[in-house]
Design a protein around this motif. Structure first.
Motif, PDB file in Angstrom:
ATOM      1  N   HIS A   6       0.842  -1.192   0.000  1.00 51.83           N
ATOM      2  CA  HIS A   6       0.000   0.000   0.000  1.00 51.83           C
ATOM      3  C   HIS A   6       0.878   1.242   0.000  1.00 51.83           C
ATOM      4  O   HIS A   6       2.038   1.202   0.400  1.00 51.83           O
ATOM      5  N   VAL A   7       0.303   2.354  -0.445  1.00 48.40           N
ATOM      6  CA  VAL A   7       1.037   3.622  -0.410  1.00 48.40           C
ATOM      7  C   VAL A   7       0.305   4.667   0.432  1.00 48.40           C
ATOM      8  O   VAL A   7       0.787   5.784   0.572  1.00 48.40           O
ATOM      9  N   LEU A 124      -1.804  10.959   8.465  1.00 48.65           N
ATOM     10  CA  LEU A 124      -2.044  10.351   7.160  1.00 48.65           C
ATOM     11  C   LEU A 124      -0.717  10.247   6.423  1.00 48.65           C
ATOM     12  O   LEU A 124       0.034  11.223   6.337  1.00 48.65           O
ATOM     13  N   VAL A 125      -0.430   9.074   5.880  1.00 49.56           N
ATOM     14  CA  VAL A 125       0.801   8.843   5.129  1.00 49.56           C
ATOM     15  C   VAL A 125       0.447   8.512   3.686  1.00 49.56           C
ATOM     16  O   VAL A 125      -0.310   7.586   3.423  1.00 49.56           O
ATOM     17  N   VAL A 142      13.384   6.839  -4.166  1.00 50.43           N
ATOM     18  CA  VAL A 142      12.952   6.203  -2.931  1.00 50.43           C
ATOM     19  C   VAL A 142      11.553   6.699  -2.608  1.00 50.43           C
ATOM     20  O   VAL A 142      11.143   7.783  -3.027  1.00 50.43           O
ATOM     21  N   SER A 143      10.810   5.890  -1.865  1.00 55.35           N
ATOM     22  CA  SER A 143       9.458   6.270  -1.469  1.00 55.35           C
ATOM     23  C   SER A 143       9.497   7.049  -0.163  1.00 55.35           C
ATOM     24  O   SER A 143      10.068   6.580   0.824  1.00 55.35           O
ATOM     25  N   ILE A 144       8.910   8.237  -0.177  1.00 53.84           N
ATOM     26  CA  ILE A 144       8.851   9.074   1.019  1.00 53.84           C
ATOM     27  C   ILE A 144       7.431   9.584   1.194  1.00 53.84           C
ATOM     28  O   ILE A 144       6.656   9.645   0.239  1.00 53.84           O
ATOM     29  N   PRO A 171      11.565  14.579   4.461  1.00 47.89           N
ATOM     30  CA  PRO A 171      11.605  13.117   4.642  1.00 47.89           C
ATOM     31  C   PRO A 171      12.656  12.443   3.766  1.00 47.89           C
ATOM     32  O   PRO A 171      12.907  12.866   2.633  1.00 47.89           O
ATOM     33  N   THR A 172      13.245  11.386   4.310  1.00 46.53           N
ATOM     34  CA  THR A 172      14.265  10.623   3.581  1.00 46.53           C
ATOM     35  C   THR A 172      13.916   9.141   3.477  1.00 46.53           C
ATOM     36  O   THR A 172      14.596   8.400   2.779  1.00 46.53           O
ATOM     37  N   ALA A 173      12.868   8.696   4.188  1.00 43.13           N
ATOM     38  CA  ALA A 173      12.488   7.281   4.187  1.00 43.13           C
ATOM     39  C   ALA A 173      10.977   7.159   4.307  1.00 43.13           C
ATOM     40  O   ALA A 173      10.288   8.099   4.731  1.00 43.13           O
ATOM     41  N   SER A 174      10.452   5.999   3.948  1.00 43.25           N
ATOM     42  CA  SER A 174       8.998   5.785   3.958  1.00 43.25           C
ATOM     43  C   SER A 174       8.406   5.857   5.361  1.00 43.25           C
ATOM     44  O   SER A 174       7.209   6.105   5.524  1.00 43.25           O
TER      45      SER A 174
END
Length: 223
Positions: A6-7, A124-125, A142-144, A171-174
């Motif tokens: 999921h995203v 919420l992400v 990358v996903s952030i 942000p640098t990471a999910s």
């Protein structure tokens, strides 16, 4: 896109570990709309166009804006891993919830306050692919999480003119912070022709008080 299943995720107030599989609700979203509205007092300047032929509007930028996210999608049966910090009657771990159970959980969270950290949802992400790092340099995608932070430390790059004491890190990471706030509205439709539950949600970005974690610390100090 992200290697995760999921995203889009909803985080409970009890979310602490850098793991999107714990104390979160993953959502299958078909449509997501982000709205940012500037709040700025403005006034048309009298007679400003008398000589130049062009009128002037004066505005005072006080650094205010309203931000919200609208989502539509559907809820399916899935595993949710809640960590109750020893409050559960059984061993903690993923539990498979039906679509209606998950919908009820979200409805219940909207009806709660920030004091109920295992019930309320305060973040919420929405993950997206980024190819430019926090330092302004190119990088492998990358996903952030989407949020309103800008690249650079306080006073540098896009954050030139800001204070290093209050600026939020890009942000640098999910697992970094997404959008803090609250669910303004949540609507679900239960259709006899499908086992999934369709939904629409309005999430408003804000600093929410009271904070359950602060209340817990005060209660522990007084006990």
């Amino acid at each position: 896109m992200s290697a995760l299943d999921h995203v889009v995720f909803l985080k409970f107030g009890a979310y602490e570990t850098a793991d999107l599989s714990i104390n979160t609700i993953p959502l299958k979203v078909t449509s997501l709309s982000i709205s940012t509205n500037k709040t700025i007092p403005s006034l048309e300047v009298p007679l400003s166009g008398a000589l130049s032929g062009e009128s002037i509007t004066a505005a005072l930028d006080l650094g205010m804006a309203s931000k919200s996210v609208s989502l539509q999608g559907f809820i399916t049966e899935q595993a949710i891993n809640k960590k109750w910090n020893g409050l559960a009657t059984e061993d903690e771990g993923p539990r498979t919830y039906t679509p209606i159970e998950i919908a009820q959980m979200i409805h219940s969270s909207v009806d709660s306050t920030g004091l109920q950290t295992f019930q309320s949802i305060n973040e919420l992400v929405f993950l997206y692919d980024s190819k430019v790092g926090e330092d302004g340099n190119s990088r492998t995608a990358v996903s952030i999480p989407f949020n309103y932070a800008s690249r650079g430390e306080g006073g540098k790059l896009d954050n030139y003119g800001t204070s290093s004491r209050v600026v939020k890190s890009f942000p640098t990471a999910s697992t970094d912070e997404g959008m803090k706030g609250f669910i303004r509205s949540f609507e679900t439709t239960i259709d006899s022709e499908t086992i999934d539950v369709s939904f629409s949600m309005q999430f408003e970005i804000a600093e929410v008080f009271p904070d359950g974690k602060v209340a817990t610390k005060l209660a522990d100090a007084l006990s």
